[in-house]
Design a protein around this motif. Sequence first.
Motif, short mmCIF file in Angstrom:
data_model
loop_
_atom_site.label_atom_id
_atom_site.label_comp_id
_atom_site.label_asym_id
_atom_site.label_seq_id
_atom_site.Cartn_x
_atom_site.Cartn_y
_atom_site.Cartn_z
N GLN A 33 0.84 -1.19 0.00
CA GLN A 33 0.00 0.00 0.00
C GLN A 33 0.88 1.25 0.00
OE1 GLN A 33 -3.37 -0.23 -0.16
NE2 GLN A 33 -3.11 -2.45 -0.20
N PRO A 34 0.45 2.32 -0.69
CA PRO A 34 1.23 3.57 -0.65
C PRO A 34 1.20 4.18 0.74
CG PRO A 34 -0.87 3.92 -1.75
CD PRO A 34 -0.75 2.44 -1.54
N ARG A 35 2.31 4.76 1.15
CA ARG A 35 2.39 5.33 2.50
C ARG A 35 1.33 6.40 2.71
NH1 ARG A 35 5.58 7.49 6.82
NH2 ARG A 35 3.92 7.87 8.31
N GLN A 36 1.05 7.20 1.69
CA GLN A 36 0.10 8.29 1.86
C GLN A 36 -1.31 7.80 2.19
OE1 GLN A 36 1.89 7.72 -0.90
NE2 GLN A 36 0.77 8.11 -2.81
N ALA A 37 -1.56 6.51 1.94
CA ALA A 37 -2.86 5.94 2.29
C ALA A 37 -2.97 5.71 3.79
CB ALA A 37 -3.08 4.64 1.54
N GLY A 38 -1.82 5.71 4.49
CA GLY A 38 -1.83 5.49 5.94
C GLY A 38 -1.69 4.03 6.29
N TYR A 39 -0.78 3.72 7.22
CA TYR A 39 -0.54 2.33 7.61
C TYR A 39 -1.16 2.00 8.98
CZ TYR A 39 2.92 1.31 3.92
OH TYR A 39 3.54 1.06 2.72
N GLY A 40 -1.80 2.98 9.60
CA GLY A 40 -2.33 2.76 10.94
C GLY A 40 -3.30 1.60 11.05
N GLY A 41 -4.10 1.38 10.03
CA GLY A 41 -5.08 0.31 10.08
C GLY A 41 -4.47 -1.07 10.03
N PHE A 42 -3.19 -1.16 9.66
CA PHE A 42 -2.52 -2.45 9.56
C PHE A 42 -1.72 -2.79 10.82
CE2 PHE A 42 -2.11 -0.68 5.06
CZ PHE A 42 -3.38 -1.13 4.69
N LEU A 43 -1.67 -1.88 11.77
CA LEU A 43 -0.85 -2.08 12.96
C LEU A 43 -1.25 -3.37 13.69
CD1 LEU A 43 1.24 -1.10 15.05
CD2 LEU A 43 -0.61 0.21 16.13
N LEU A 44 -0.27 -4.26 13.90
CA LEU A 44 -0.47 -5.51 14.64
C LEU A 44 -1.68 -6.29 14.11
CD1 LEU A 44 0.16 -4.06 18.21
CD2 LEU A 44 1.72 -5.53 16.93
N HIS A 45 -1.88 -6.23 12.82
CA HIS A 45 -3.11 -6.74 12.21
C HIS A 45 -3.41 -8.18 12.61
CE1 HIS A 45 -5.79 -8.40 9.10
NE2 HIS A 45 -6.25 -7.17 8.99
N ASP A 46 -2.41 -9.06 12.51
CA ASP A 46 -2.69 -10.48 12.74
C ASP A 46 -2.79 -10.83 14.22
OD1 ASP A 46 -2.68 -10.66 10.02
OD2 ASP A 46 -0.73 -11.66 9.86
N LEU A 47 -2.42 -9.90 15.09
CA LEU A 47 -2.67 -10.07 16.52
C LEU A 47 -4.02 -9.50 16.91
CD1 LEU A 47 0.82 -9.09 18.03
CD2 LEU A 47 -0.11 -11.39 17.66
N ARG A 48 -4.55 -8.64 16.07
CA ARG A 48 -5.83 -7.97 16.37
C ARG A 48 -7.02 -8.65 15.71
NH1 ARG A 48 -4.95 -2.22 14.19
NH2 ARG A 48 -7.06 -1.89 15.00
#
Length: 205
Positions: A33-48
């Motif tokens: 994903q492009p950085r400008q789209a924001g990576y916050g939603g992917f944080l610790l994804h597989d633990l969440r």
Amino acid sequence: MEPLRRLDRAVACPLPLANVDTDQIIPARFMKQPRQAGYGGFLLHDLRFGPDGAALGLSLDDPARAGAGVLVARRNFGGGSSREAAVYALVDFGVRCVVAPSFGDIFASNAVNNGLLPAVVSEADAERLIAALEGGLDRLSVDLEACRIEGLPEPVSFSVDPVWRTKLLNGWDDLDLTLSHADAIRAWAEADAERRRWARPSSSC
């Protein structure tokens, strides 16, 4: 970058896990994903989230912890690969400080260069903070100037590399840090040019 001096009563989340590596902080498949789209939603994804997308109940997804600015984990946070995207995910989520007994070296360096404080505490203090957060405490204050965390009956001291502390307090990256010594660099260059005239290229060349 925005200077970081104090996080006052920031929402804090416990992450009672050791060895959370950068592959867990942001799984590789999301780095397309492009950085400008924001990576916050992917944080610790597989633990969440489970394979079906259902939330697994991590504290980051507790509505009472919305807008978390501080994350408290166990030792060796951010080990593994050198991907800077792990820091992007934390910063884009809103985290400004991760508290842990130790960090992956490259992760910690990347964190500082993106305005994220890697605050090192003892294992005992990390456990005290995690226990308090799991017991209902939901806010901590982080004072970078005093190097202490407030919220428990007694403040918790933390350490951070002095150069990194200077960079964070001023909102500097590596170039800004170099430029802060511009006068000294210029004076040295002028003195060296006088001392070693033979080293200067000839204007006739």
